[in-house]
Design a protein around this motif. Sequence first.
Motif, PDB file in Angstrom:
ATOM      1  N   LYS A 193       0.572  -1.093   0.149  1.00 26.95           N
ATOM      2  CA  LYS A 193       0.121   0.205  -0.467  1.00 26.95           C
ATOM      3  C   LYS A 193       0.815   1.283   0.094  1.00 26.95           C
ATOM      4  CE  LYS A 193      -4.399  -1.199   0.419  1.00 26.95           C
ATOM      5  NZ  LYS A 193      -5.667  -1.595  -0.835  1.00 26.95           N
ATOM      6  N   VAL A 194       1.032   2.504  -1.020  1.00 23.71           N
ATOM      7  CA  VAL A 194       1.343   2.965  -0.552  1.00 23.71           C
ATOM      8  C   VAL A 194       1.068   4.280   0.043  1.00 23.71           C
ATOM      9  CG1 VAL A 194       1.947   5.531  -2.350  1.00 23.71           C
ATOM     10  CG2 VAL A 194       1.712   3.247  -3.703  1.00 23.71           C
ATOM     11  N   LEU A 195       0.941   4.641   0.855  1.00 30.71           N
ATOM     12  CA  LEU A 195       0.468   5.664   2.327  1.00 30.71           C
ATOM     13  C   LEU A 195       0.786   6.941   1.280  1.00 30.71           C
ATOM     14  CD1 LEU A 195       0.182   3.469   5.207  1.00 30.71           C
ATOM     15  CD2 LEU A 195      -0.573   3.333   3.632  1.00 30.71           C
ATOM     16  N   ARG A 196       1.540   7.308   1.229  1.00 33.43           N
ATOM     17  CA  ARG A 196       2.379   8.324   0.654  1.00 33.43           C
ATOM     18  C   ARG A 196       3.220   8.800  -0.636  1.00 33.43           C
ATOM     19  NH1 ARG A 196       3.909  12.128   5.773  1.00 33.43           N
ATOM     20  NH2 ARG A 196       2.112  11.140   6.557  1.00 33.43           N
ATOM     21  N   GLU A 197       2.280   9.799  -1.512  1.00 25.66           N
ATOM     22  CA  GLU A 197       3.307   9.829  -2.784  1.00 25.66           C
ATOM     23  C   GLU A 197       5.379  10.037  -2.330  1.00 25.66           C
ATOM     24  OE1 GLU A 197       4.802   8.522  -5.165  1.00 25.66           O
ATOM     25  OE2 GLU A 197       2.427   7.112  -5.761  1.00 25.66           O
ATOM     26  N   GLY A 198       6.183  10.194  -2.721  1.00 22.93           N
ATOM     27  CA  GLY A 198       7.403  11.377  -3.842  1.00 22.93           C
ATOM     28  C   GLY A 198       7.675  10.466  -4.270  1.00 22.93           C
ATOM     29  N   SER A 199       8.443  11.572  -5.163  1.00 22.97           N
ATOM     30  CA  SER A 199       9.636  11.333  -5.723  1.00 22.97           C
ATOM     31  C   SER A 199      11.329  10.641  -5.753  1.00 22.97           C
ATOM     32  CB  SER A 199       9.727  12.699  -6.905  1.00 22.97           C
ATOM     33  OG  SER A 199       9.950  14.039  -6.499  1.00 22.97           O
ATOM     34  N   ASP A 200      11.420  11.451  -4.012  1.00 22.85           N
ATOM     35  CA  ASP A 200      13.256  11.435  -3.221  1.00 22.85           C
ATOM     36  C   ASP A 200      13.533  10.130  -3.714  1.00 22.85           C
ATOM     37  OD1 ASP A 200      13.263  14.363  -3.955  1.00 22.85           O
ATOM     38  OD2 ASP A 200      12.568  15.354  -2.794  1.00 22.85           O
ATOM     39  N   ILE A 201      12.521  10.161  -2.790  1.00 20.49           N
ATOM     40  CA  ILE A 201      13.096   8.380  -2.116  1.00 20.49           C
ATOM     41  C   ILE A 201      11.352   7.423  -1.770  1.00 20.49           C
ATOM     42  CG2 ILE A 201      13.603   8.738  -0.104  1.00 20.49           C
ATOM     43  CD1 ILE A 201      16.016   8.036   1.057  1.00 20.49           C
ATOM     44  N   ALA A 247      11.929   2.355  -7.259  1.00 18.39           N
ATOM     45  CA  ALA A 247      13.774   2.347  -7.502  1.00 18.39           C
ATOM     46  C   ALA A 247      13.920   3.107  -8.577  1.00 18.39           C
ATOM     47  CB  ALA A 247      14.405   0.584  -7.451  1.00 18.39           C
ATOM     48  N   ARG A 248      13.077   2.613  -9.771  1.00 14.66           N
ATOM     49  CA  ARG A 248      13.353   2.947 -10.451  1.00 14.66           C
ATOM     50  C   ARG A 248      12.747   4.414 -10.338  1.00 14.66           C
ATOM     51  NH1 ARG A 248      11.545  -1.256 -14.942  1.00 14.66           N
ATOM     52  NH2 ARG A 248      13.294  -2.562 -14.538  1.00 14.66           N
ATOM     53  N   LYS A 249      11.916   5.283  -9.995  1.00 12.69           N
ATOM     54  CA  LYS A 249      11.495   6.231  -9.749  1.00 12.69           C
ATOM     55  C   LYS A 249      12.049   6.990  -8.706  1.00 12.69           C
ATOM     56  CE  LYS A 249       6.798   8.509  -7.817  1.00 12.69           C
ATOM     57  NZ  LYS A 249       4.975   8.200  -8.385  1.00 12.69           N
ATOM     58  N   ALA A 314      17.750   7.937   5.334  1.00 13.77           N
ATOM     59  CA  ALA A 314      17.452   8.831   4.114  1.00 13.77           C
ATOM     60  C   ALA A 314      18.466   9.548   4.150  1.00 13.77           C
ATOM     61  CB  ALA A 314      15.387   9.340   4.352  1.00 13.77           C
ATOM     62  N   CYS A 315      18.030  10.312   5.111  1.00 13.32           N
ATOM     63  CA  CYS A 315      19.294  12.108   4.571  1.00 13.32           C
ATOM     64  C   CYS A 315      21.027  11.155   3.485  1.00 13.32           C
ATOM     65  CB  CYS A 315      19.245  12.690   5.835  1.00 13.32           C
ATOM     66  SG  CYS A 315      18.404  13.307   6.448  1.00 13.32           S
ATOM     67  N   GLU A 316      20.816  11.148   4.664  1.00  7.74           N
ATOM     68  CA  GLU A 316      22.423   9.757   3.971  1.00  7.74           C
ATOM     69  C   GLU A 316      22.475   9.386   2.666  1.00  7.74           C
ATOM     70  OE1 GLU A 316      23.807   6.410   6.503  1.00  7.74           O
ATOM     71  OE2 GLU A 316      23.921   7.886   8.034  1.00  7.74           O
ATOM     72  N   LEU A 317      21.747   8.115   2.015  1.00 12.97           N
ATOM     73  CA  LEU A 317      21.807   8.120   1.392  1.00 12.97           C
ATOM     74  C   LEU A 317      21.272   9.305   0.400  1.00 12.97           C
ATOM     75  CD1 LEU A 317      19.219   5.584   0.858  1.00 12.97           C
ATOM     76  CD2 LEU A 317      21.218   5.422   0.933  1.00 12.97           C
ATOM     77  N   MET A 318      20.442  10.439   0.719  1.00 14.06           N
ATOM     78  CA  MET A 318      20.331  10.900  -0.619  1.00 14.06           C
ATOM     79  C   MET A 318      21.724  12.021  -0.943  1.00 14.06           C
ATOM     80  SD  MET A 318      17.091  11.820  -1.627  1.00 14.06           S
ATOM     81  CE  MET A 318      17.344  12.894  -2.368  1.00 14.06           C
ATOM     82  N   ASP A 319      21.897  12.132   0.143  1.00  7.32           N
ATOM     83  CA  ASP A 319      23.437  12.995   0.377  1.00  7.32           C
ATOM     84  C   ASP A 319      24.802  12.481  -0.531  1.00  7.32           C
ATOM     85  OD1 ASP A 319      22.753  14.889   1.935  1.00  7.32           O
ATOM     86  OD2 ASP A 319      23.924  13.697   3.858  1.00  7.32           O
ATOM     87  N   GLY A 320      24.342  11.017  -0.710  1.00  5.58           N
ATOM     88  CA  GLY A 320      25.470  10.401  -1.956  1.00  5.58           C
ATOM     89  C   GLY A 320      24.889   9.663  -2.644  1.00  5.58           C
ATOM     90  N   LYS A 321      23.446  10.300  -3.227  1.00  6.39           N
ATOM     91  CA  LYS A 321      22.483   9.667  -4.864  1.00  6.39           C
ATOM     92  C   LYS A 321      22.623   9.818  -5.677  1.00  6.39           C
ATOM     93  CE  LYS A 321      18.219  10.108  -5.377  1.00  6.39           C
ATOM     94  NZ  LYS A 321      16.410  10.608  -5.572  1.00  6.39           N
ATOM     95  N   LYS A 322      23.612   9.293  -6.910  1.00  2.05           N
ATOM     96  CA  LYS A 322      23.601   9.892  -7.791  1.00  2.05           C
ATOM     97  C   LYS A 322      22.163  10.285  -9.316  1.00  2.05           C
ATOM     98  CE  LYS A 322      28.394   7.577  -7.545  1.00  2.05           C
ATOM     99  NZ  LYS A 322      28.932   6.307  -8.845  1.00  2.05           N
ATOM    100  N   PRO A 323      21.808  11.054  -9.467  1.00  2.00           N
ATOM    101  CA  PRO A 323      20.567  11.371 -11.237  1.00  2.00           C
ATOM    102  C   PRO A 323      20.664   9.779 -11.505  1.00  2.00           C
ATOM    103  CG  PRO A 323      22.502  13.049 -10.670  1.00  2.00           C
ATOM    104  CD  PRO A 323      22.777  12.460  -9.987  1.00  2.00           C
ATOM    105  N   ILE A 324      19.613   9.796 -11.493  1.00  2.00           N
ATOM    106  CA  ILE A 324      19.186   8.046 -13.000  1.00  2.00           C
ATOM    107  C   ILE A 324      19.186   8.698 -14.219  1.00  2.00           C
ATOM    108  CG2 ILE A 324      17.421   6.367 -12.899  1.00  2.00           C
ATOM    109  CD1 ILE A 324      17.028   6.700 -10.778  1.00  2.00           C
TER     110      ILE A 324
END
Length: 324
Positions: A193-201, A247-249, A314-324
């Motif tokens: 169940k998707v309880l909240r949408e989001g595009s960053d993580i 994962a892709r989004k 989540a913040c750690e992942l966002m700091d090191g995330k590369k553009p898809i």
Amino acid sequence: MINSATTSYETEDIEMRQAYAQTLLELAKQNRNIIALEADLMSAISTNKLQYQIPGQLINCGIMEANMMGVAAGLSITGKIPFLHTFAQFATRRAYDQLFVSGAYARLNLKILGSDSGVTAEHNGGTHMAFEDLGLMRLVPKAVVYEASDSTMLTYLLKKIAGEYGIHYIRTIRKAAVKLYEPGETFEEGKSKVLREGSDIALMASGIMVAEALKAADLLAEKGIHAAVIDMYSIKPVDHERIVEYARKTGAIVTAENHNAIGGLGSAVAEVLSEQAPVPLRRIGVKEQFGQVGKTEYLKEVYHLTTGDICRAACELMDGKKPI
């Protein structure tokens, strides 16, 4: 889907054990083949109130969980539909061989409720604190494994599995959960169940950690991070399509579970990602620790199962995330 502006994270009026007992009573009255089995924990799960309402359909096997599995297997062979309850570590660790061989290997029909899961065992302490039950049940061939997030879900799942054949395991807590769903919501096998949408993580959680993930999404939104929150209630089969989709989004995933980080939801998600959509992943869960005595909120801190822990990951992942 939950709107962050209206989310109150209120505790339900009904306890999970009350939801189990009420639903079991309803099912047993509708079908005389349904037999409730207990291992001397009737008062703990509220089925003690049923013994005079469904005479002949409730058996207290005593503190002999392995024997209870054997009794259930025998009942299944005769066409009965056994619903077994005990604490999660006794339903799995203690009675695993009987569950595996007498139940699953024999291709029988057992409905197993493991309660007091993870840190919610509280004062029962380390010997009663199951951090590995989901991992064990995922290893049982053809078993279907769920973790119920609130009473609406638990009620639906109990009614659903009553009409399905095979080994079904539902992991739950005994006391009241945070209210997530309204009556009428459906929960299908192998879905989420998707309880909240989001595009960053994407925050993928189960059980009591779903509410923590929602709170984490609130905090992340204050930082400008839009986090999707997904209730991964079906642990096996897991929702492959949803995992790959997000994962892709989003390009990054955090899992959160009241369970060992090995073997449960985090492992299930990691397996899908490694084969179908490799992205950075962090797993919030118990790491190389046994259980101990304490209140749930205290134990969440001890085992790093809090809103803050999810946010940091989540913040750690966002700091090191590369553009898809």
